[in-house]
Design an enzyme around this catalytic site. Sequence first.
Site, PDB file in Angstrom:
ATOM      1  N   HIS A   1       0.842  -1.194   0.000  1.00 34.79           N
ATOM      2  CA  HIS A   1       0.000   0.000   0.000  1.00 34.79           C
ATOM      3  C   HIS A   1       0.884   1.253   0.000  1.00 34.79           C
ATOM      4  CE1 HIS A   1      -2.810   3.102   1.218  1.00 34.79           C
ATOM      5  NE2 HIS A   1      -3.749   2.305   0.738  1.00 34.79           N
TER       6      HIS A   1
ATOM      7  N   GLU B   1      -3.731   1.508  -7.446  1.00 32.00           N
ATOM      8  CA  GLU B   1      -4.060   2.636  -6.586  1.00 32.00           C
ATOM      9  C   GLU B   1      -3.125   3.809  -6.875  1.00 32.00           C
ATOM     10  OE1 GLU B   1      -6.521   1.097  -3.045  1.00 32.00           O
ATOM     11  OE2 GLU B   1      -4.502   1.580  -2.392  1.00 32.00           O
TER      12      GLU B   1
HETATM   13  P1  PGA Z   1      -9.529   6.068  -0.061  1.00 35.73           P
HETATM   14  O1  PGA Z   1      -8.400   4.993   0.255  1.00 35.73           O
HETATM   15  O2  PGA Z   1     -10.693   5.333  -0.672  1.00 35.73           O
HETATM   16  O3  PGA Z   1      -9.868   6.664   1.267  1.00 35.73           O
HETATM   17  O4  PGA Z   1      -8.931   7.038  -1.020  1.00 35.73           O
HETATM   18  C1  PGA Z   1      -8.092   4.050  -0.709  1.00 35.73           C
HETATM   19  C2  PGA Z   1      -6.925   3.223  -0.300  1.00 35.73           C
HETATM   20  O5  PGA Z   1      -5.968   3.745   0.297  1.00 35.73           O
HETATM   21  O6  PGA Z   1      -6.938   2.014  -0.552  1.00 35.73           O
END
Ligand code: PGA
Length: 258
Positions: free
Chosen positions: A97, A170
């Site tokens: 992440h 992401e």
């Molecule tokens: P968010 O987080 O939906 O609050 O932008 C997404 C993530 O970090 O997986």
Amino acid sequence: MSKQIWMGTNWKMNMSPDSAKVWAEHVGKYAKAHQGVLNLFVMPPFPLIPLLQTELKGSAVLVGAQNCHWEESGPFTGETSAQLLAQTNVDMVLLGHAERRAQFNESDEIIHRKLQAVVNHGMRAVLCIGEDKSVKGNQTATEKLLRQQLETAVHHLQPSYSQQIIVAYEPVWAIGNQGVEPRNEDIKSNLQFIKDVANDILENDVPVIYGGSVTSENCRDLMTLPSIDGLFVGRHALDGKTFVKIMGLAVSEGVESI
Ligand code: PGA
């Protein structure tokens, strides 16, 4: 053949035993009514894992951890091994992440070691990759980075393990409250690129899900992207009712577009 849709959430360092119970009641009910339509997972902070495993029993919602260590055991204070997670019936582990890469200096090589440990112990790995603001809009630089993150994380992985991998695209610029909306035109080609590279390296049809400011307003639109296999929701899934709403909208779009 209909495609499998994945809907997941990472709670980060949020929620309490009380709010987790309320969440599990809403989401568990929805999940039971929609078994077979979608694959659902939740990644709470470590101490809430047993509570969710109990509350969500029979709902088919997978419960995952947000991190692990690659060694089996040893002098690693504060860490939790993939082995112990597997022994305590954790289904999957989040790896790479953006917050862990940025705040805890996790390199692609470290993520690779963790990924190997996770799949060796029979769990699924949700591997996050994504470009930051500095390369946003620069297709060549973005693709180079995405390929490097993906290739390093899965190098030397035995092909039989590829079924245990889910890739979460992401983009760092879209995560959290940065005031930037994910627009389909900004992510469409990156998602397709990731799908192609992942399928090529892992010799399998690897699910690629999108995460970063997913809301009940944009989830339907996101699910129209041809190479998307689901959504990964952060802050907008902390309220179980909102998460159920997002899933309802997203799944109807996903099913219709197959
Ligand atoms: P968010 O987080 O939906 O609050 O932008 C997404 C993530 O970090 O997986």
